[in-house]
Design a protein around this motif. Structure first.
Motif, PDB file in Angstrom:
ATOM      1  N   MET A  82       1.008  -0.632   0.087  1.00  0.00           N
ATOM      2  CA  MET A  82       0.036   0.186   0.182  1.00  0.00           C
ATOM      3  C   MET A  82       0.734   1.071   0.176  1.00  0.00           C
ATOM      4  SD  MET A  82      -1.849  -2.481   2.295  1.00  0.00           S
ATOM      5  CE  MET A  82      -1.067  -2.438   3.237  1.00  0.00           C
ATOM      6  N   PHE A  83       0.548   2.388  -0.426  1.00  0.00           N
ATOM      7  CA  PHE A  83       1.214   3.536  -0.533  1.00  0.00           C
ATOM      8  C   PHE A  83       0.525   4.800  -0.141  1.00  0.00           C
ATOM      9  CE2 PHE A  83       3.174   1.207  -3.684  1.00  0.00           C
ATOM     10  CZ  PHE A  83       4.519   1.171  -3.271  1.00  0.00           C
ATOM     11  N   GLY A  84       0.480   5.593   0.035  1.00  0.00           N
ATOM     12  CA  GLY A  84      -0.562   6.884   0.064  1.00  0.00           C
ATOM     13  C   GLY A  84      -0.975   6.959   1.229  1.00  0.00           C
ATOM     14  N   ARG A  85      -2.389   7.773   1.487  1.00  0.00           N
ATOM     15  CA  ARG A  85      -3.317   7.582   2.386  1.00  0.00           C
ATOM     16  C   ARG A  85      -4.088   5.455   2.679  1.00  0.00           C
ATOM     17  NH1 ARG A  85      -7.392  10.742  -0.938  1.00  0.00           N
ATOM     18  NH2 ARG A  85      -8.310   9.189  -1.030  1.00  0.00           N
ATOM     19  N   MET A  86      -3.428   4.988   1.528  1.00  0.00           N
ATOM     20  CA  MET A  86      -3.808   3.457   1.646  1.00  0.00           C
ATOM     21  C   MET A  86      -3.343   3.191   3.366  1.00  0.00           C
ATOM     22  SD  MET A  86      -6.661   1.766   0.856  1.00  0.00           S
ATOM     23  CE  MET A  86      -5.929   0.091   0.810  1.00  0.00           C
ATOM     24  N   ARG A  87      -1.650   3.682   3.256  1.00  0.00           N
ATOM     25  CA  ARG A  87      -1.284   3.382   4.405  1.00  0.00           C
ATOM     26  C   ARG A  87      -1.664   3.918   6.352  1.00  0.00           C
ATOM     27  NH1 ARG A  87       5.180   3.896   2.320  1.00  0.00           N
ATOM     28  NH2 ARG A  87       4.872   2.086   0.990  1.00  0.00           N
ATOM     29  N   VAL A 103       0.839  -7.342  -5.701  1.00  0.00           N
ATOM     30  CA  VAL A 103      -0.041  -5.795  -6.362  1.00  0.00           C
ATOM     31  C   VAL A 103       0.195  -4.870  -5.516  1.00  0.00           C
ATOM     32  CG1 VAL A 103      -2.761  -6.111  -5.446  1.00  0.00           C
ATOM     33  CG2 VAL A 103      -2.110  -7.702  -6.415  1.00  0.00           C
ATOM     34  N   HIS A 104      -0.027  -3.918  -5.847  1.00  0.00           N
ATOM     35  CA  HIS A 104       0.235  -2.470  -5.442  1.00  0.00           C
ATOM     36  C   HIS A 104      -0.788  -1.965  -5.713  1.00  0.00           C
ATOM     37  CE1 HIS A 104       5.019  -3.546  -6.761  1.00  0.00           C
ATOM     38  NE2 HIS A 104       4.766  -3.930  -5.697  1.00  0.00           N
ATOM     39  N   VAL A 105      -1.401  -1.135  -4.365  1.00  0.00           N
ATOM     40  CA  VAL A 105      -1.798  -0.184  -4.085  1.00  0.00           C
ATOM     41  C   VAL A 105      -1.699   1.592  -4.173  1.00  0.00           C
ATOM     42  CG1 VAL A 105      -4.409   0.120  -3.554  1.00  0.00           C
ATOM     43  CG2 VAL A 105      -4.231  -2.392  -3.421  1.00  0.00           C
ATOM     44  N   PHE A 106      -2.458   2.070  -5.181  1.00  0.00           N
ATOM     45  CA  PHE A 106      -2.302   3.541  -4.955  1.00  0.00           C
ATOM     46  C   PHE A 106      -3.078   4.098  -5.427  1.00  0.00           C
ATOM     47  CE2 PHE A 106       1.834   1.936  -7.010  1.00  0.00           C
ATOM     48  CZ  PHE A 106       2.853   2.346  -6.393  1.00  0.00           C
ATOM     49  N   PRO A 107      -3.305   5.524  -4.154  1.00  0.00           N
ATOM     50  CA  PRO A 107      -4.351   6.305  -4.426  1.00  0.00           C
ATOM     51  C   PRO A 107      -3.349   7.623  -4.955  1.00  0.00           C
ATOM     52  CG  PRO A 107      -3.006   6.797  -2.563  1.00  0.00           C
ATOM     53  CD  PRO A 107      -2.590   5.481  -2.549  1.00  0.00           C
TER      54      PRO A 107
END
Length: 131
Positions: free
Chosen positions: A27-32, A124-128
């Motif tokens: 996870m990146f950004g807001r997801m963290r 799998v990567h999740v980017f806001p």
């Protein structure tokens, strides 16, 4: 109600460890911030698709589902065994605009969508949305 919620959380946590191999979700950004985690391994069975892994992930972090997805309703008629027509609806999730869900660095929306099969070594990567 409280017992039911606790049981659902327990089942979601158990489902993360059920499978033949692990797929790291990063996870990146807001997801963290929303999840309180940098990454999480999600175990899936051989032949599972990305959609199945996403469902396991967001069942574990239900508060993050609304951040990433819009709910869409798909419906259609079906005929039961007696010949009676029924209209059914099904909830489906679509990635919100500007959010990116990547499989091995490639945006799912450009490489075949969430129906793609997962293999050992996939990530799998999740980017806001961002700059």
């Amino acid at each position: 109600m409280h017992l039911h919620l606790m049981q659902m959380g327990y089942q979601a946590a158990q489902a993360l460890d059920a499978g033949d191999f692990a797929v790291p979700f990063v996870m990146f950004g807001r997801m963290r911030t929303v999840t309180g985690a940098h990454d999480l391994p999600v175990h899936v069975a051989d032949g599972a698709d990305v959609q199945h892994a996403l469902r396991k992930f967001f069942n574990y972090y239900p508060q993050a589902r609304a951040e990433v997805f819009d709910v869409e309703w798909a419906g259609g008629e079906r005929v039961d065994s007696h010949g009676t027509p029924w209209f059914t609806t099904e909830r489906r999730y679509a990635v919100k605009p500007m959010w990116r869900v990547l499989l091995n660095g490639k945006d799912l929306s450009f490489i075949g969508g969430p129906e793609l099969a997962l293999h050992p070594g996939d990530e799998v990567h999740v980017f806001p949305p961002g700059r």
